[in-house]
Design an enzyme around this catalytic site. Structure first.
Site, PDB file in Angstrom:
ATOM      1  N   ASP A 261       0.794  -1.372  -0.086  1.00 24.66           N
ATOM      2  CA  ASP A 261      -0.012  -0.142   0.054  1.00 24.66           C
ATOM      3  C   ASP A 261       1.072   1.256  -0.069  1.00 24.66           C
ATOM      4  O   ASP A 261       1.513   1.572   0.983  1.00 24.66           O
ATOM      5  CB  ASP A 261      -0.997   0.032   1.191  1.00 24.66           C
ATOM      6  CG  ASP A 261      -1.770   1.117   1.218  1.00 24.66           C
ATOM      7  OD1 ASP A 261      -2.223   1.717   0.073  1.00 24.66           O
ATOM      8  OD2 ASP A 261      -2.106   1.697   2.446  1.00 24.66           O
ATOM      9  N   GLY A 312      -2.231   4.342 -10.802  1.00 25.02           N
ATOM     10  CA  GLY A 312      -3.015   5.493 -10.526  1.00 25.02           C
ATOM     11  C   GLY A 312      -2.349   6.275  -9.263  1.00 25.02           C
ATOM     12  O   GLY A 312      -2.008   5.858  -8.217  1.00 25.02           O
ATOM     13  N   CYS A 319      -7.885  11.848  -2.335  1.00 25.70           N
ATOM     14  CA  CYS A 319      -6.433  11.993  -2.392  1.00 25.70           C
ATOM     15  C   CYS A 319      -6.049  13.559  -3.069  1.00 25.70           C
ATOM     16  O   CYS A 319      -6.629  13.859  -4.077  1.00 25.70           O
ATOM     17  CB  CYS A 319      -6.024  11.072  -3.501  1.00 25.70           C
ATOM     18  SG  CYS A 319      -4.153  10.944  -3.699  1.00 25.70           S
ATOM     19  N   GLY A 359      -8.516   4.178  -8.457  1.00 24.79           N
ATOM     20  CA  GLY A 359      -8.906   5.715  -8.514  1.00 24.79           C
ATOM     21  C   GLY A 359      -9.485   6.121  -9.817  1.00 24.79           C
ATOM     22  O   GLY A 359      -9.474   5.611 -10.768  1.00 24.79           O
ATOM     23  N   GLY A 360     -10.261   7.299  -9.574  1.00 31.72           N
ATOM     24  CA  GLY A 360     -10.568   8.036 -10.692  1.00 31.72           C
ATOM     25  C   GLY A 360     -12.100   7.639 -11.041  1.00 31.72           C
ATOM     26  O   GLY A 360     -12.797   8.173 -12.106  1.00 31.72           O
ATOM     27  N   GLY A 407      -8.974   9.769   3.745  1.00 27.68           N
ATOM     28  CA  GLY A 407      -7.585   9.251   3.210  1.00 27.68           C
ATOM     29  C   GLY A 407      -6.750   8.722   4.038  1.00 27.68           C
ATOM     30  O   GLY A 407      -6.498   9.050   5.114  1.00 27.68           O
ATOM     31  N   ARG A 418       3.005   4.430   5.935  1.00 28.13           N
ATOM     32  CA  ARG A 418       2.827   4.320   4.715  1.00 28.13           C
ATOM     33  C   ARG A 418       3.526   5.394   3.619  1.00 28.13           C
ATOM     34  O   ARG A 418       4.037   5.652   2.324  1.00 28.13           O
ATOM     35  CB  ARG A 418       1.349   4.722   4.261  1.00 28.13           C
ATOM     36  CG  ARG A 418       0.738   4.517   2.915  1.00 28.13           C
ATOM     37  CD  ARG A 418      -0.752   4.581   2.762  1.00 28.13           C
ATOM     38  NE  ARG A 418      -1.077   4.234   1.554  1.00 28.13           N
ATOM     39  CZ  ARG A 418      -1.719   4.868   0.401  1.00 28.13           C
ATOM     40  NH1 ARG A 418      -1.531   6.155   0.766  1.00 28.13           N
ATOM     41  NH2 ARG A 418      -2.057   4.493  -0.524  1.00 28.13           N
TER      42      ARG A 418
END
Length: 503
Positions: A261, A312, A319, A359-360, A407, A418
């Site tokens: 991740d 992505g 994000c 995403g998107g 997020g 992360r």
């Protein structure tokens, strides 16, 4: 001099699919959404597949154990979020694997010297009407009886009445034996008109229950994805910092697949993490990597041994990586570019590495566009965060029901590993804060159950694929015909030049 990519960075909103000839067999009912989850030799089947091309995102507000079970029933896979202790994440995985299709570990257990009041309190807590009565009150204790809603009437019984006085005793129960097949257990249920069958080991200890309702549930979920032991398929997120400790625990807990991740995955740390898996587990443990947005990033992770690659950066609804750091790419452009690299890699090496578009996705039709552009499956956050099965509570806000959604790059997530820049930066991660955020804290409109919404979304995908003259995702990759749209045509595509009735 810097290198420039002169093509604009495009989003899914800027494309439409052009219909192609549909034969008599090209109907939504004939469309298969089965798709590979891990790399495989060209022309051969993958060892792990999904029956629908959906994965829930590695996020605290999205992918818990409840989401994992619900999505696996519909044919997709969840990746349990990594921003928690290793023990807690492993426990979540274990609960998913324990929720074996058909064989269920009891979560409602009580001692025979408890009372009716205790039974009612347990039912309120768990929502389950079948309670196992064991000598020590545990799920693995020696069974002495069971209590169901047919064993008591609150209006006619005292709340301090002992469970032993109204339970159905073991001597009156039909039970199964540990090691029996699910088919044999269901036969016993139907032959004896039971609602629940306790399964005991040789010493009389309770191991599982088999419920009639689960048989019905299995029949109503024909796309469910299961492992060899008839447990639901589930994934787990990991990071590139504590993977040496986390991965063994997750594998032990039963994770079918792992995924690194990270908001940006074209790094040596991801290669190191994959190398650790290969050195210690060979190909028996599957691991995805990412995220990348171009051919170079894909090739690096594919050569490192990734089982799938996520595509992505900055396209998620929560994000803000692009506006904070100025890195990323429009999701459509990223998927198109990486898919071309994936196909070239397959031709060169004979190995097909699936792509996950992450995403998107704003509208349901974006799902079909992402698949047409080359994605094998989609990872969604906001979409799944809206459902009953996501970990956050439903709350009332500004006159409507919503669910919280934040997020993994927000301070609320406390997901320092992360975004750490190296090993040293995370040694004191309990004390540090993010220097800047790459995600926001928000709400999403509550949308109800996962099953209902997923079925509606995928009905649209199947219908569109039929319009495009294809019956599976692999053919869609090869034969889809897409066109860019202008700003004017986007307006034309919605309702216009009319007075809408009040809804």
């Amino acid at each position: 001099m810097a290198r420039f990519v002169n093509d604009p960075s495009r989003t899914f909103n800027e494309y439409l699919l052009i219909p192609r000839f549909s034969g008599r067999d090209c109907t939504p009912a004939n469309v298969s959404l089965k798709t590979p989850l891990v790399k495989h030799k060209v022309g051969e089947a993958a060892t792990l597949n999904l029956n629908v091309p959906l994965a829930s995102a590695i996020m605290q507000s999205v992918s818990g154990d409840r989401m994992a079970v619900a999505l696996a029933k519909e044919g997709g896979v969840s990746f349990i979020f990594a921003a928690q202790s290793i023990a807690d994440q492993a426990a979540m995985l274990a609960r998913v694997k324990d929720h074996k299709a058909g064989f269920v570990r009891s979560d409602s257990n009580i001692r025979p010297d408890a009372t009716l009041a205790d039974i009612l309190a347990m039912r309120e807590k768990t929502g389950h009407s079948t309670v196992a009565v064991t000598q020590d009150g545990t799920a693995q204790g020696k069974l002495v009886g069971i209590v169901t809603s047919r064993d008591y009437r609150v209006s006619r019984m005292e709340l301090d009445l002992s469970v032993s006085e109204f339970m159905t005793p073991l001597s009156d129960l039909i039970v199964g034996h540990d090691g029996m097949t699910l088919s044999a257990a269901n036969d016993m249920i139907w032959d004896n008109k039971l609602n629940a069958l306790p399964v005991l080991d040789a010493e009389g200890r309770l191991t599982r229950f088999v419920f009639r309702k689960d048989y019905d549930s299995h029949k109503s979920h024909p796309n469910e994805v299961l492992d060899a032991n008839k447990s639901y398929l589930v994934g787990a997120g990991i990071n590139t910092h504590d993977y040496r400790e986390r991965i063994p625990a997750l594998v032990q807990a039963g994770a079918d697949i792992l995924c690194i991740d990270s908001s940006e995955g074209y790094t040596v740390w991801q290669a190191d993490t994959i190398a650790f898996v290969r050195e210690n587990y060979g190909d028996s443990v599957k691991i995805g990597a990412g995220n990348v947005v171009d051919a170079d990033g894909f090739r690096y992770l594919a050569d490192a041994g990734a089982d799938f690659v996520k595509v992505g950066i900055g396209g998620g609804s929560i994000c803000i990586t692009r506006e904070q750091k100025g890195i990323g790419r429009g999701q459509a452009s990223a998927v198109i570019d990486v898919a071309a690299a994936r196909d070239a890699y397959a031709q060169e090496t004979g190995i097909y590495v699936p792509l996950c578009s992450d995403g998107g996705i704003v509208f349901d039709y974006h799902m079909t566009l992402a698949l047409a552009m080359g994605a094998d499956f989609l990872m969604l956050g906001r979409y799944f965060a809206r459902f009953d099965e996501s970990p956050t509570p439903r709350i009332h806000y500004n006159g409507a029901y919503v669910k919280e959604y934040w997020g993994e790059g927000s301070n609320r997530a406390r997901n320092w590993q992360r975004y750490g820049t190296g090993e040293e930066s995370t040694k004191q991660n309990d004390k540090q804060k993010l220097t800047f955020e790459e995600g926001v804290d928000s709400y999403v409109p509550y949308a109800g159950s996962l099953k209902e919404n997923v079925n509606t979304s995928l009905a649209k995908v199947r219908s569109t694929m039929a319009n495009c003259g294809v019956l599976d995702i692999a053919t869609l990759h090869k034969e889809a015909k897409l066109t860019l749209v202008s700003a004017t045509s986007i307006v034309e595509g919605g309702a216009h030049d009319v007075i809408l009735r009040n809804q």
